[in-house]
Design a protein around this motif. Structure first.
Motif, PDB file in Angstrom:
ATOM      1  N   UNK A   1      17.646  14.339  -3.108  1.00 39.72           N
ATOM      2  CA  UNK A   1      16.840  15.279  -2.712  1.00 39.72           C
ATOM      3  C   UNK A   1      15.779  15.451  -3.815  1.00 39.72           C
ATOM      4  N   UNK A   2      14.830  16.562  -3.639  1.00 36.30           N
ATOM      5  CA  UNK A   2      13.906  16.669  -4.845  1.00 36.30           C
ATOM      6  C   UNK A   2      14.557  17.570  -5.996  1.00 36.30           C
ATOM      7  N   UNK A   9       6.212  18.900 -10.098  1.00 33.64           N
ATOM      8  CA  UNK A   9       6.761  17.916  -9.634  1.00 33.64           C
ATOM      9  C   UNK A   9       6.975  16.798 -11.827  1.00 33.64           C
ATOM     10  N   UNK A  10       6.201  18.152 -12.819  1.00 38.22           N
ATOM     11  CA  UNK A  10       6.044  17.014 -13.743  1.00 38.22           C
ATOM     12  C   UNK A  10       7.963  17.442 -14.578  1.00 38.22           C
ATOM     13  N   UNK A  11       8.645  18.700 -14.025  1.00 40.25           N
ATOM     14  CA  UNK A  11       9.781  18.532 -14.012  1.00 40.25           C
ATOM     15  C   UNK A  11      11.116  18.620 -13.092  1.00 40.25           C
ATOM     16  N   UNK A  12      10.475  17.368 -12.197  1.00 39.43           N
ATOM     17  CA  UNK A  12      10.992  17.813 -10.453  1.00 39.43           C
ATOM     18  C   UNK A  12      11.885  16.282 -10.235  1.00 39.43           C
ATOM     19  N   UNK A  13      13.014  15.638 -10.014  1.00 35.83           N
ATOM     20  CA  UNK A  13      13.661  14.732 -10.062  1.00 35.83           C
ATOM     21  C   UNK A  13      14.280  14.292  -8.920  1.00 35.83           C
ATOM     22  N   UNK A  14      14.626  13.384  -8.284  1.00 37.23           N
ATOM     23  CA  UNK A  14      15.464  13.224  -7.015  1.00 37.23           C
ATOM     24  C   UNK A  14      16.964  12.824  -7.975  1.00 37.23           C
ATOM     25  N   UNK A  66      20.098   7.247 -12.656  1.00 31.88           N
ATOM     26  CA  UNK A  66      18.961   6.428 -13.225  1.00 31.88           C
ATOM     27  C   UNK A  66      18.768   6.978 -14.773  1.00 31.88           C
ATOM     28  N   UNK A  67      19.378   7.468 -15.205  1.00 26.76           N
ATOM     29  CA  UNK A  67      18.723   8.076 -16.663  1.00 26.76           C
ATOM     30  C   UNK A  67      19.613   8.113 -17.109  1.00 26.76           C
ATOM     31  N   UNK A 123      16.995  11.695 -20.532  1.00 24.28           N
ATOM     32  CA  UNK A 123      15.632  11.209 -20.423  1.00 24.28           C
ATOM     33  C   UNK A 123      15.629  10.907 -18.479  1.00 24.28           C
ATOM     34  N   UNK A 124      15.157  11.690 -17.713  1.00 20.25           N
ATOM     35  CA  UNK A 124      14.496  11.079 -16.428  1.00 20.25           C
ATOM     36  C   UNK A 124      12.998  10.752 -15.757  1.00 20.25           C
ATOM     37  N   UNK A 125      13.593   9.999 -14.870  1.00 24.79           N
ATOM     38  CA  UNK A 125      12.301   9.488 -13.988  1.00 24.79           C
ATOM     39  C   UNK A 125      11.705  10.908 -13.693  1.00 24.79           C
ATOM     40  N   UNK A 126      10.324  11.525 -13.557  1.00 25.36           N
ATOM     41  CA  UNK A 126      10.375  12.434 -12.379  1.00 25.36           C
ATOM     42  C   UNK A 126       9.430  11.741 -11.654  1.00 25.36           C
ATOM     43  N   UNK A 127       9.666  12.611 -10.198  1.00 28.02           N
ATOM     44  CA  UNK A 127       8.992  11.811  -9.112  1.00 28.02           C
ATOM     45  C   UNK A 127       7.456  12.267  -8.904  1.00 28.02           C
TER      46      UNK A 127
END
Length: 346
Positions: free
Chosen positions: A196-197, A232-237, A324-325, A342-346
């Motif tokens: 989830x987010x 959203x800049x610090x939110x990931x799935x 997947x980071x 390092x994460x991909x944010x939403x």
């Protein structure tokens, strides 16, 4: 490695031979059964068609039989060899002489499956062996403490000390079992884990609070590198529980290998990515230990500096891969270690 040799034959030559034989039969029958004069052509035609049908069917049946035997023979050999493979001899493999047909592809696929199975079985054996070893040590200490306390009368202070030691061993067993359960959860297929987010800043706050509550002498310095109202800049799935578990392990790793028992955690974002850095000024990690850092139950040169079971970093690695980071480690002996996620944010 035991080699099972499988030979396969091309069937094109049989198809070619079949074509030539059918053409030859028709040519011969045309010459023998079609005289120019003196016969009722309709009767002759009926006879010829019947004979041609019988001969063609017989010829095709015989050739098809041998073709089928040739094609299925290597498959039968594979089946016989597969029946001999068990959990105790997974090292067996299939070798193919002809690499250009479907039988070769079947054997190669089977070999690949055996490779995965063998690795899984070996990993399972190693896992069980390591778990048994890690559990045996605190259990043996716990039993010894309790048995010793029963042998003779002791003062209240002595009994209190025994209870304290037994409680410490029980906590060690609890921590190990919790780590093993988390490791098992992180080993699930990504599709089986609820995603989830998740706001990483909130997870970091929870993780740092958990660490400082569990260890009164630990200190966590949480730094937010960018100011923004866009969460959203610090939110990931991701999975909040697993992420918190990974962050707790990284923070504890920083603290327990630092003389000041502290960890500096910094979160920032740039170009679609969120970066979380866990740094300390501790004893660092040697190049030799760096190669085995994420192996389960591995205890390196720093094993005497702090207690542990070698599960934490393996757990972090699996959680990172699930999300997947990427994770990078920069460590210098006597200066400290920095873990960067390092994460991909939403």
């Amino acid at each position: 490695m035991t080699i099972m040799k499988i030979g396969t034959k091309l069937t094109l030559r049989y198809l070619f031979a079949t074509t030539l034989l059918v053409v030859a039969v028709f040519a011969v029958l045309e010459t023998l059964l079609f005289p120019r004069t003196g016969y009722d052509m309709l009767t002759i035609l009926n006879v010829k068609l019947l004979i041609i049908w019988v001969l063609s069917f017989t010829l095709l049946f015989v050739i098809g039989y041998f073709m089928a035997r040739s094609v299925l023979k290597p498959v039968s050999k594979i089946i016989k060899q597969v029946e001999d493979i068990t959990a105790s001899n997974l090292s067996k493999r299939v070798e193919i002489d002809n690499q250009n047909d479907e039988i070769a592809e079947l054997a190669e696929t089977f070999n690949g499956t055996l490779d995965h199975l063998e690795k899984s079985f070996e990993a399972q054996k190693m896992f069980i062996s390591n778990v048994s070893h890690e559990l045996r040590t605190p259990m043996a200490a716990l039993i010894a403490e309790l048995e010793l306390s029963l042998h003779k009368e002791r003062s209240n202070e002595d009994y209190k000390k025994v209870v304290e030691n037994a409680l410490a061993d029980a906590h060690s067993i609890e921590k190990l079992s919790t780590g093993l359960m988390d490791l098992a959860k992180a080993s699930y297929n990504a599709k089986q884990i609820s995603m989830s987010s998740v706001r990483l800043d909130e997870v970091l706050l929870d993780a740092s609070a958990m660490v400082m509550k569990a260890h009164g002498d630990y200190n966590v310095d949480l730094i937010f590198g960018n100011d923004t109202d866009d969460y959203s800049m610090v939110t990931i799935t991701g999975n909040e529980y697993l992420l918190r578990t990974a962050f707790v392990n990284l923070i504890e790793n920083n603290c327990k290998f630092s003389s000041d028992r502290s960890s500096k955690v910094q979160i920032s974002f740039s170009k679609g990515k969120v970066f979380v850095r866990f740094s300390d000024t501790g004893i660092g990690i040697s190049d030799k230990d760096m190669e085995h850092l994420f192996e389960p139950f591995y205890r390196g040169e720093n094993r005497n500096f702090s207690m542990g079971h070698g599960i934490g970093m393996a757990l972090v690695d699996r959680i990172v891969k699930l999300h997947k980071c990427t994770i990078t480690v920069d460590s210098r002996r006597g200066q400290g270690t920095v873990f960067t996620l390092a994460f991909e944010h939403i």
